[in-house]
Motif scaffolding. Sequence first.
Motif, PDB file in Angstrom:
ATOM      1  N   GLY A 292     -16.133  18.311  -8.505  1.00 12.32           N
ATOM      2  CA  GLY A 292     -15.064  18.021  -7.547  1.00 12.32           C
ATOM      3  C   GLY A 292     -15.063  18.990  -6.386  1.00 12.32           C
ATOM      4  O   GLY A 292     -14.780  18.609  -5.229  1.00 12.32           O
ATOM      5  N   ALA A 293     -15.371  20.250  -6.642  1.00 12.36           N
ATOM      6  CA  ALA A 293     -15.431  21.244  -5.565  1.00 12.36           C
ATOM      7  C   ALA A 293     -16.498  20.869  -4.543  1.00 12.36           C
ATOM      8  O   ALA A 293     -16.302  20.999  -3.313  1.00 12.36           O
ATOM      9  N   HIS A 294     -17.640  20.405  -5.008  1.00 11.34           N
ATOM     10  CA  HIS A 294     -18.696  19.961  -4.099  1.00 11.34           C
ATOM     11  C   HIS A 294     -18.243  18.743  -3.295  1.00 11.34           C
ATOM     12  O   HIS A 294     -18.631  18.599  -2.109  1.00 11.34           O
ATOM     13  N   ASP A 295     -17.440  17.848  -3.935  1.00  8.03           N
ATOM     14  CA  ASP A 295     -16.943  16.678  -3.197  1.00  8.03           C
ATOM     15  C   ASP A 295     -15.995  17.092  -2.072  1.00  8.03           C
ATOM     16  O   ASP A 295     -15.988  16.491  -0.979  1.00  8.03           O
ATOM     17  N   VAL A 296     -15.155  18.104  -2.322  1.00  7.63           N
ATOM     18  CA  VAL A 296     -14.238  18.583  -1.280  1.00  7.63           C
ATOM     19  C   VAL A 296     -15.025  19.189  -0.115  1.00  7.63           C
ATOM     20  O   VAL A 296     -14.739  18.952   1.065  1.00  7.63           O
ATOM     21  N   ILE A 297     -16.057  19.997  -0.472  1.00  9.64           N
ATOM     22  CA  ILE A 297     -16.893  20.619   0.561  1.00  9.64           C
ATOM     23  C   ILE A 297     -17.593  19.555   1.397  1.00  9.64           C
ATOM     24  O   ILE A 297     -17.702  19.667   2.630  1.00  9.64           O
ATOM     25  N   ALA A 298     -18.024  18.477   0.738  1.00  7.48           N
ATOM     26  CA  ALA A 298     -18.738  17.409   1.443  1.00  7.48           C
ATOM     27  C   ALA A 298     -17.793  16.445   2.153  1.00  7.48           C
ATOM     28  O   ALA A 298     -18.239  15.528   2.847  1.00  7.48           O
ATOM     29  N   GLY A 299     -16.457  16.616   1.947  1.00 10.05           N
ATOM     30  CA  GLY A 299     -15.494  15.749   2.609  1.00 10.05           C
ATOM     31  C   GLY A 299     -15.244  14.449   1.901  1.00 10.05           C
ATOM     32  O   GLY A 299     -14.592  13.563   2.445  1.00 10.05           O
ATOM     33  N   ARG A 300     -15.757  14.281   0.711  1.00 10.86           N
ATOM     34  CA  ARG A 300     -15.534  13.032  -0.021  1.00 10.86           C
ATOM     35  C   ARG A 300     -14.152  13.002  -0.696  1.00 10.86           C
ATOM     36  O   ARG A 300     -13.675  11.941  -1.069  1.00 10.86           O
ATOM     37  N   LEU A 301     -13.527  14.188  -0.900  1.00 12.78           N
ATOM     38  CA  LEU A 301     -12.190  14.282  -1.500  1.00 12.78           C
ATOM     39  C   LEU A 301     -11.346  15.242  -0.677  1.00 12.78           C
ATOM     40  O   LEU A 301     -11.869  16.197  -0.076  1.00 12.78           O
ATOM     41  N   SER A 302     -10.025  14.980  -0.620  1.00 11.34           N
ATOM     42  CA  SER A 302      -9.123  15.953  -0.006  1.00 11.34           C
ATOM     43  C   SER A 302      -8.772  17.019  -1.030  1.00 11.34           C
ATOM     44  O   SER A 302      -8.924  16.832  -2.253  1.00 11.34           O
ATOM     45  N   GLY A 303      -8.274  18.136  -0.537  1.00 11.78           N
ATOM     46  CA  GLY A 303      -7.869  19.205  -1.447  1.00 11.78           C
ATOM     47  C   GLY A 303      -6.740  18.770  -2.366  1.00 11.78           C
ATOM     48  O   GLY A 303      -6.712  19.115  -3.547  1.00 11.78           O
ATOM     49  N   GLY A 304      -5.796  17.986  -1.805  1.00 10.54           N
ATOM     50  CA  GLY A 304      -4.679  17.501  -2.623  1.00 10.54           C
ATOM     51  C   GLY A 304      -5.147  16.569  -3.720  1.00 10.54           C
ATOM     52  O   GLY A 304      -4.655  16.608  -4.855  1.00 10.54           O
ATOM     53  N   THR A 305      -6.113  15.697  -3.393  1.00 17.41           N
ATOM     54  CA  THR A 305      -6.637  14.768  -4.405  1.00 17.41           C
ATOM     55  C   THR A 305      -7.321  15.527  -5.530  1.00 17.41           C
ATOM     56  O   THR A 305      -7.156  15.192  -6.719  1.00 17.41           O
TER      57      THR A 305
END
Length: 607
Positions: A292-305
């Motif tokens: 999930g951390a990699h998804d946030v870095i890549a912009g695929r997830l928001s921090g809140g999500t």
Amino acid sequence: MTSPAVESTAVESADAGSAPSVPVVAAAKPKPRLGSLRALWPFVRQHLGLFIAWLIALAVASAATLRLPIAVKHIIDQGFTSSTNVDQAFLALFGVTLVLALASASRFYFVSLLGERVVADLRRKLYSHLISLGAGFHDRTRSGELVSRLSADSELLRNVVSTSMSVALRSTVTFIGGIVMLFVTSPRLASFALLGIPVAVLPIIIGSRRLGKAARASQDRVADANTLASESLGAVRTVQAHARESYESARFGSAVDIAVDTARKRIRAQAWVTAAAITLIFGALVLMLWSGAHDVIAGRLSGGTLGQFVFYALFVGGSVSALAEVWNDLQRSAGGMGRISELLQETSDIVAPAHPRALPAPLHGDIRFDNVVFHYPSRPDLPALDGFDLEVRPGETVALVGPSGAGKSTVFSMLLRFHDAQSGGIRIDGVDLRELDPAELREHIALVPQQPTIFAASAAENIRYGKLDATEAQLQAAAESAEADDFIRELPEGFASELGERGARLSGGQQQRIAIARALLKDAPILLLDEATSALDAQSERAVQNALERLMQGRTTLVIAHRLATVLKADRIVVMDRGRIVAQGTHAELIAQDGLYAELARLQFID
């Protein structure tokens, strides 16, 4: 407390010759199964209102719990854009928290009260069942073992209803809701959870069987220690008289050490199962967070999500961990319920017929033993009564004499119908005892045993046990006739004075007169008298003998005679040996025959 008639279970020991009592379950015990906990449902169903209230509170609390991560997501994603948004987001979060707190408190109240009531009902049913079982069951069962099941095993079941059941259902709801919300939040990350859950559950399933066996063994060892303590504390005067305090302390300490060693095996198994489950569960969580951390870095997830997903993942992981612990507790509780179910499935050898006959009124007290043959279960090859024939006419006093093991006490037990004959019959006023309700039969028989049972209650309560609805005047008249009123009035609170456990505050003669007063108050037409003066001093013997003479007037009386004072006043003496009648007649007639009675009489004179 038991019926006064039940006091005579003690008189069987002289003739039964059985080995020391053993635990209820001496044979190989079945493995505890969770299915045994289904036996709790009828008790829960009796309090359906509490059960439904608990379910509603649990549903509200679970919904509020699952709403928390959504509130957190809004705070992270939108709450920091302006002060107004921050205030609204945190106010919403506080509202959800307040609902969760109130619902959780309600859930705790309802389920805890439900647990108390269920266990109370279970204990009542178990005690009522135990007290109704026949003499054969209690002869082979240690009372300490039964008390342990009433207390320790019932306490385990309280935890099932008030704690384990609540945690299990709450965790299940949270687990299912958490899984659904994980997929709603991030299907890709949720797939990792599905990989970790079966792996986490596997050690629970593998370890459950071993844990169940260890739990059952642990409970059995605790029961053994409780039994030992009950027996030694019940005979504390004998222990102290022999200066065996250190010996008994060492025995109890050894039993406790064995219980602790057995519990350590259970705890070790439970610890390994818990450690394996938590490691696997939170290992899977770490893997999800990393992805999930990699998804946030890549912009695929928001921090809140991601924050929302983390909360749901923690809920799911915590639920699986809680279910693992609940599974362990349920294994222990299944063992306790299995032990209680074994007792509830016990049946009495003596039961009332479907359509019992009524004894004639008024009852005259004509007693007949017709060719009775009886073997105690512990000694099937040696008859306690062998072709026993006896007729006792109404109002007659018959003394039973003979050596120890002759069958005298068995005659009392058979007449009270603590056992049924293998052949032959016993009749009172022409009615076979097997056609009667045992409770009605025993209402017409009064017993004064050689060692009376005195309850840890007041003098009045002990005497009134013969007739629970007796008036104060009847109570005092019985005490006066038993020559017990003088010493009772000298007690600190008179008839309201507590007599102590087993009558510890009374002398032997005073205990006997309490038992005689109880029999006088019962006013039954048939009297069974296990000679009550053999161990008393001369002054106490005279007082007790005078009370007994009043008690015997107008009643059909069977006396187990140890002293010639009673024998000489009997209408007839029956001499028994090895379960048979070998002679009968008056004292003079039997002395003239120079048989077994004459020999017993000579031995007593020598003594």
